[in-house]
Design a protein around this motif. Structure first.
Motif, mmCIF file in Angstrom:
data_model
loop_
_atom_site.group_PDB
_atom_site.id
_atom_site.type_symbol
_atom_site.label_atom_id
_atom_site.label_comp_id
_atom_site.label_asym_id
_atom_site.label_seq_id
_atom_site.Cartn_x
_atom_site.Cartn_y
_atom_site.Cartn_z
ATOM 1 N N ALA A 1 0.829 -1.206 0.000
ATOM 2 C CA ALA A 1 0.000 0.000 0.000
ATOM 3 C C ALA A 1 0.862 1.254 0.000
ATOM 4 O O ALA A 1 0.518 2.253 -0.640
ATOM 5 C CB ALA A 1 -0.921 -0.019 1.218
ATOM 6 N N GLU A 2 2.000 1.206 0.695
ATOM 7 C CA GLU A 2 2.875 2.379 0.754
ATOM 8 C C GLU A 2 3.442 2.710 -0.622
ATOM 9 O O GLU A 2 3.542 3.884 -0.995
ATOM 10 C CB GLU A 2 4.020 2.133 1.748
ATOM 11 C CG GLU A 2 3.595 2.065 3.201
ATOM 12 C CD GLU A 2 2.953 0.736 3.574
ATOM 13 O OE1 GLU A 2 3.035 -0.219 2.751
ATOM 14 O OE2 GLU A 2 2.361 0.638 4.654
ATOM 15 N N ALA A 3 3.823 1.667 -1.380
ATOM 16 C CA ALA A 3 4.362 1.899 -2.723
ATOM 17 C C ALA A 3 3.296 2.473 -3.646
ATOM 18 O O ALA A 3 3.573 3.363 -4.459
ATOM 19 C CB ALA A 3 4.908 0.589 -3.299
ATOM 20 N N VAL A 4 2.063 1.975 -3.536
ATOM 21 C CA VAL A 4 0.971 2.502 -4.357
ATOM 22 C C VAL A 4 0.667 3.938 -3.944
ATOM 23 O O VAL A 4 0.473 4.814 -4.803
ATOM 24 C CB VAL A 4 -0.294 1.627 -4.216
ATOM 25 C CG1 VAL A 4 -1.426 2.187 -5.084
ATOM 26 C CG2 VAL A 4 0.003 0.184 -4.606
ATOM 27 N N ARG A 5 0.628 4.183 -2.646
ATOM 28 C CA ARG A 5 0.311 5.528 -2.153
ATOM 29 C C ARG A 5 1.318 6.559 -2.680
ATOM 30 O O ARG A 5 0.937 7.654 -3.081
ATOM 31 C CB ARG A 5 0.308 5.536 -0.622
ATOM 32 C CG ARG A 5 -0.137 6.879 -0.024
ATOM 33 C CD ARG A 5 -0.116 6.846 1.498
ATOM 34 N NE ARG A 5 -0.664 8.071 2.050
ATOM 35 C CZ ARG A 5 -1.948 8.275 2.289
ATOM 36 N NH1 ARG A 5 -2.831 7.333 2.018
ATOM 37 N NH2 ARG A 5 -2.363 9.416 2.793
ATOM 38 N N PHE A 6 2.597 6.187 -2.671
ATOM 39 C CA PHE A 6 3.605 7.111 -3.191
ATOM 40 C C PHE A 6 3.289 7.509 -4.625
ATOM 41 O O PHE A 6 3.355 8.685 -4.993
ATOM 42 C CB PHE A 6 5.001 6.486 -3.130
ATOM 43 C CG PHE A 6 6.046 7.318 -3.819
ATOM 44 C CD1 PHE A 6 6.617 8.400 -3.183
ATOM 45 C CD2 PHE A 6 6.416 7.046 -5.134
ATOM 46 C CE1 PHE A 6 7.556 9.196 -3.828
ATOM 47 C CE2 PHE A 6 7.353 7.824 -5.785
ATOM 48 C CZ PHE A 6 7.926 8.906 -5.132
ATOM 49 N N ARG B 1 -17.295 6.905 -3.552
ATOM 50 C CA ARG B 1 -15.923 6.857 -4.082
ATOM 51 C C ARG B 1 -15.692 5.584 -4.876
ATOM 52 O O ARG B 1 -15.151 5.604 -5.986
ATOM 53 C CB ARG B 1 -14.917 6.939 -2.936
ATOM 54 C CG ARG B 1 -13.454 7.026 -3.383
ATOM 55 C CD ARG B 1 -12.498 6.651 -2.265
ATOM 56 N NE ARG B 1 -12.542 5.217 -1.952
ATOM 57 C CZ ARG B 1 -11.836 4.645 -0.983
ATOM 58 N NH1 ARG B 1 -11.060 5.395 -0.203
ATOM 59 N NH2 ARG B 1 -11.926 3.342 -0.774
ATOM 60 N N ASP B 2 -16.090 4.438 -4.319
ATOM 61 C CA ASP B 2 -15.828 3.148 -4.942
ATOM 62 C C ASP B 2 -16.931 2.799 -5.942
ATOM 63 O O ASP B 2 -18.117 2.978 -5.664
ATOM 64 C CB ASP B 2 -15.751 2.059 -3.876
ATOM 65 C CG ASP B 2 -14.592 2.258 -2.911
ATOM 66 O OD1 ASP B 2 -13.748 3.139 -3.180
ATOM 67 O OD2 ASP B 2 -14.533 1.543 -1.898
ATOM 68 N N ASP C 1 -7.353 0.674 -0.570
ATOM 69 C CA ASP C 1 -8.000 1.630 0.329
ATOM 70 C C ASP C 1 -6.965 2.376 1.162
ATOM 71 O O ASP C 1 -7.042 3.601 1.331
ATOM 72 C CB ASP C 1 -8.974 0.905 1.259
ATOM 73 C CG ASP C 1 -10.211 0.390 0.530
ATOM 74 O OD1 ASP C 1 -10.498 0.888 -0.577
ATOM 75 O OD2 ASP C 1 -10.883 -0.502 1.073
ATOM 76 N N ALA C 2 -5.991 1.644 1.699
ATOM 77 C CA ALA C 2 -4.948 2.279 2.504
ATOM 78 C C ALA C 2 -4.112 3.241 1.664
ATOM 79 O O ALA C 2 -3.670 4.282 2.155
ATOM 80 C CB ALA C 2 -4.052 1.210 3.129
ATOM 81 N N ALA C 3 -3.933 2.901 0.388
ATOM 82 C CA ALA C 3 -3.114 3.739 -0.485
ATOM 83 C C ALA C 3 -3.754 5.086 -0.775
ATOM 84 O O ALA C 3 -3.054 6.088 -0.970
ATOM 85 C CB ALA C 3 -2.828 3.001 -1.794
ATOM 86 N N VAL C 4 -5.076 5.143 -0.830
ATOM 87 C CA VAL C 4 -5.752 6.393 -1.212
ATOM 88 C C VAL C 4 -6.351 7.134 -0.020
ATOM 89 O O VAL C 4 -6.872 8.236 -0.183
ATOM 90 C CB VAL C 4 -6.861 6.139 -2.259
ATOM 91 C CG1 VAL C 4 -6.283 5.491 -3.504
ATOM 92 C CG2 VAL C 4 -7.983 5.278 -1.682
ATOM 93 N N GLU C 5 -6.267 6.537 1.174
ATOM 94 C CA GLU C 5 -6.879 7.174 2.338
ATOM 95 C C GLU C 5 -6.275 8.561 2.576
ATOM 96 O O GLU C 5 -5.056 8.719 2.709
ATOM 97 C CB GLU C 5 -6.670 6.315 3.585
ATOM 98 C CG GLU C 5 -7.354 6.881 4.821
ATOM 99 C CD GLU C 5 -7.166 5.999 6.033
ATOM 100 O OE1 GLU C 5 -7.688 6.360 7.101
ATOM 101 O OE2 GLU C 5 -6.486 4.958 5.915
ATOM 102 N N GLY C 6 -7.138 9.572 2.577
ATOM 103 C CA GLY C 6 -6.696 10.932 2.841
ATOM 104 C C GLY C 6 -6.032 11.629 1.670
ATOM 105 O O GLY C 6 -5.549 12.760 1.821
ATOM 106 N N VAL C 7 -5.980 10.995 0.503
ATOM 107 C CA VAL C 7 -5.380 11.626 -0.683
ATOM 108 C C VAL C 7 -6.469 12.428 -1.394
ATOM 109 O O VAL C 7 -7.392 11.855 -1.982
ATOM 110 C CB VAL C 7 -4.771 10.570 -1.633
ATOM 111 C CG1 VAL C 7 -4.160 11.259 -2.852
ATOM 112 C CG2 VAL C 7 -3.713 9.743 -0.906
ATOM 113 N N ASP C 8 -6.357 13.735 -1.337
ATOM 114 C CA ASP C 8 -7.434 14.604 -1.819
ATOM 115 C C ASP C 8 -7.672 14.507 -3.319
ATOM 116 O O ASP C 8 -8.791 14.746 -3.786
ATOM 117 C CB ASP C 8 -7.134 16.060 -1.444
ATOM 118 C CG ASP C 8 -7.199 16.296 0.063
ATOM 119 O OD1 ASP C 8 -7.855 15.504 0.750
ATOM 120 O OD2 ASP C 8 -6.555 17.258 0.533
#
Length: 658
Positions: free
Chosen positions: A182-187, A245-246, A217-224
């Motif tokens: 999730a961290e790699a996707v979030r980046f 959203r989904d 879900d963890a990757a996009v949480e809080g990403v505006d």
């Protein structure tokens, strides 16, 4: 000023040669006559002229006014390359629509095979309709030209569809390997400012239905920037759902109109962002644009893979998120109207015979894969595939991702190629966009482990720290001379990093720094020696890991080998070798000493059950260094099998007495 001269001591001497079979050469797309006519006579040996002729194979809505312009860096300014400026075209139309318009709508575009065994074939006409639906759905979700879409999917037909749909409306796609954390996707979502994430409920991997949506879900949480998460139902897993959203793929894509009028875009319109692995520093988002990249990919696919769309069935085994797949699994084959195979799963599920089954089932004629997979097959089937498999349709083999060991090359040629099919050993990178150096199978005399020479319209050199040619027999830094159509244009959001990473060091000469070491043999042919970071400095001798691995693999008891440099108080760095097979470490140390020389003898040889490999087939050597030096391993989510490092750690602890 660099602290050393960047010379790489090349010690392995491979002299076997394999000329092109007469029958293959007679029918090849590129022949000696073609080269004389197109490169020497028509283009006059001028790269810009050559590439303008190659661009003619694409459908352009309007012609370009300037074929090429280049503003180099002076060390401080940001370089800028432009190809086919003013020309307008659509990548999706070139990949799909024009083949339907030409009467090839009934030709199969892809044979898909899921890891559980589900199968589907999709024609060009069906693919056109699927892409149109997805393009209409994206527009309905508010996606516009220039918006970024991050795609977090396994190898599915829908993965190809969403790429082509994004390209169709001028959006920029960025694919992420389905095994990343999730961290790699979030980046990647945050770095691109993505408006949409496309993912699945889960994916099939190693015989299991693996959850994916929770990581998305963890990757996009809080990403505006993210407005929607588009979800494909693949495994039927229960998943959390965020209303508003989904959105399910089948609710918005499958119900959309299958007619879509595509818009043409300027040749320099960004097409996709591909991220480097980030093993040193944070990943770089390399930007590839449309007209030049499509030109480079379309021609090199046709020439290097000798594309015969009427009769060929092509299989590139890369995950669709890697640049290999962008160029030579999705766009390259489609631009040439080919029929291809897509396989969702890992190569050993349910057994290591899965690849042979797929090759036989679809009558694959052209097989493009990674040296690591070849070594894996070689270690398990030293005498070749079981005789019950009919692989006689194979006529061309290819390798990609890293340099191939000569013994693995010969096994590949002997047992899958029946001792007759050419092998195209391709050298290129995410940064270059498409092949730079590779054999032309109807022309080139092959050397096991060598990418031979740069393709027409391209030029490479091997230089020392000052940018001077090392000459035949020398080893040093591999650079690309000048510019080319498929090159990345910048690093997303950080043009200064693009300048500093690739162009600043040799700004005076105008060389692109590839980051690989290489040597030239007495004939001037190219041998890639691996990433400069993988070069081991033993008592002042800079040695290539590839050559030491090749020496190890040449021993009959070794299945696979990985070599790394580890800390040593006496020599600065020492060689640690990891091998699979029924091996005697002392015998292998002596073997390397005999084949290469005393300086290349490993300090330790660890006999391990397996090597840590990504799903794309690359060995994660940094993990091996960390295991020997006793450092934490960090993120291992991209591995094929996350149980491998702990098992290796037990072997290392036993040998080192920890």
């Amino acid at each position: 000023m660099p602290s050393h001269d960047d010379t790489i001591h090349s010690l392995l001497d491979e002299r076997r040669t394999f000329p092109p079979p007469a029958g293959f050469a007679a029918r090849a797309n590129v022949t000696e006559e073609w080269l004389r006519r197109e490169w020497i006579e028509r283009a006059g040996g001028d790269p810009e002229t050559f590439w303008t002729h190659r661009a003619d194979v694409l459908d352009w809505a309007s012609p370009w006014h300037t074929a090429h312009s280049w503003t180099p860096t002076d060390g401080e300014s940001v370089p800028e390359a432009r190809w086919f400026d003013g020309g307008r075209l659509n990548a999706s139309v070139n990949a799909v629509d024009r083949h339907v318009a030409a009467g090839h709508g009934d030709r199969v575009a892809f044979h898909f095979e899921g890891e559980p065994g589900d199968r589907r074939s999709i024609t060009y006409a069906e693919l056109q309709r699927e892409v149109a639906r997805a393009a209409n759905a994206l527009t309905a979700l508010g996606i516009e030209k220039g918006d970024r879409i991050v795609v977090y999917l396994p190898v599915l037909i829908e993965t190809v569809v969403i790429q082509l749909a994004a390209a169709r409306i001028g959006a920029i796609h960025s694919l992420v390997f389905g095994g990343f954390s999730a961290e790699a996707v979030r980046f990647r979502v945050e770095d691109t400012g993505a408006k949409l994430l496309v993912t699945t409920d889960g994916q099939f991997r190693r015989g299991q239905a693996v959850p994916v949506k929770a990581q998305a879900d963890a990757a996009v949480e809080g990403v505006d920037s993210v407005e929607h998460v588009l979800v494909i139902r693949r495994t039927g897993s229960d998943i959390a759902w965020t209303p508003g959203r989904d959105i399910w793929w089948h609710d918005v894509v499958d119900t959309a109109s299958d007619v879509h009028e595509a818009e043409a875009f300027d040749a320099e319109t960004p097409l996709f962002i591909i991220y480097t692995s980030g093993t040193t520093g944070k990943p770089k988002g390399l930007v590839h644009t449309t007209g030049g990249w499509l030109t480079h990919v379309a021609w090199t696919y046709w020439a290097v893979f000798d594309a015969k769309p009427e009769t060929d069935v092509y299989w590139c085994t890369a995950d669709l998120a890697w640049v290999t797949a962008h160029s030579y699994e999705t766009y390259g084959p489609l631009l040439n109207g080919m029929t291809s195979v897509l396989y969702e799963g890992t190569p050993d599920t349910p057994t290591w015979e899965r690849h042979f089954e797929i090759l036989e089932r679809y009558g694959v004629t052209t097989y493009y894969t990674a040296p690591t997979l070849i070594r894996s097959l070689m270690s398990r089937f030293p005498d070749g595939p079981p005789e019950r498999f009919d692989l006689s349709a194979l006529r061309l083999l290819g390798t990609v991702g890293e340099a191939i060991n000569p013994e693995a090359w010969v096994w590949f040629h002997t047992h899958l190629g029946r001792g007759e099919t050419p092998i195209v050993d391709t050298w290129w990178q995410s940064e270059t966009g498409a092949a730079i150096a590779a054999p032309l199978p109807g022309v080139s005399t092959l050397k096991p482990g060598s990418a031979l020479t740069a393709l027409p319209g391209l030029s490479v050199k091997v230089v020392d720290a000052e940018g001077r040619d090392v000459g035949p027999g020398g080893g040093g830094l591999l650079v690309v001379e000048g510019t080319w159509p498929g090159m990345s244009r910048t690093v997303w959001g950080n043009p200064e990093r693009y300048r500093d990473s690739y162009w600043k060091r040799f700004a005076e000469q105008g060389y692109f720094l590839a980051g690989d070491g290489a040597k030239l043999d007495a004939d001037g042919d190219l041998w890639v020696l691996g990433r400069v970071d993988d070069v081991i400095n033993v008592s002042g001798h800079r040695l290539s890991t590839i050559e030491i691995e090749s020496a190890l693999v040449s021993h009959p008891s070794v299945g696979e080998a990985a070599v790394v440099g580890v800390a040593d108080q006496l020599t600065g760095q020492a060689i640690a070798a990891f091998v699979t097979g029924a091996c005697d470490p002392a015998e292998l140390r002596a073997h390397v000493r005999a084949v290469i020389g005393p300086v290349a003898q490993p300090r330790q040889v660890f006999v391990v059950p397996d090597l840590p490999k990504t799903r794309s087939g690359k060995i994660m050597r940094r993990l091996l260094v960390d295991l020997v030096d006793g450092r934490p391993l960090g993120d291992t989510t991209s591995l094929q099998d996350e149980t491998v490092p702990p098992r290796i750690a037990e072997v290392v602890a036993g040998v080192l007495g920890r």
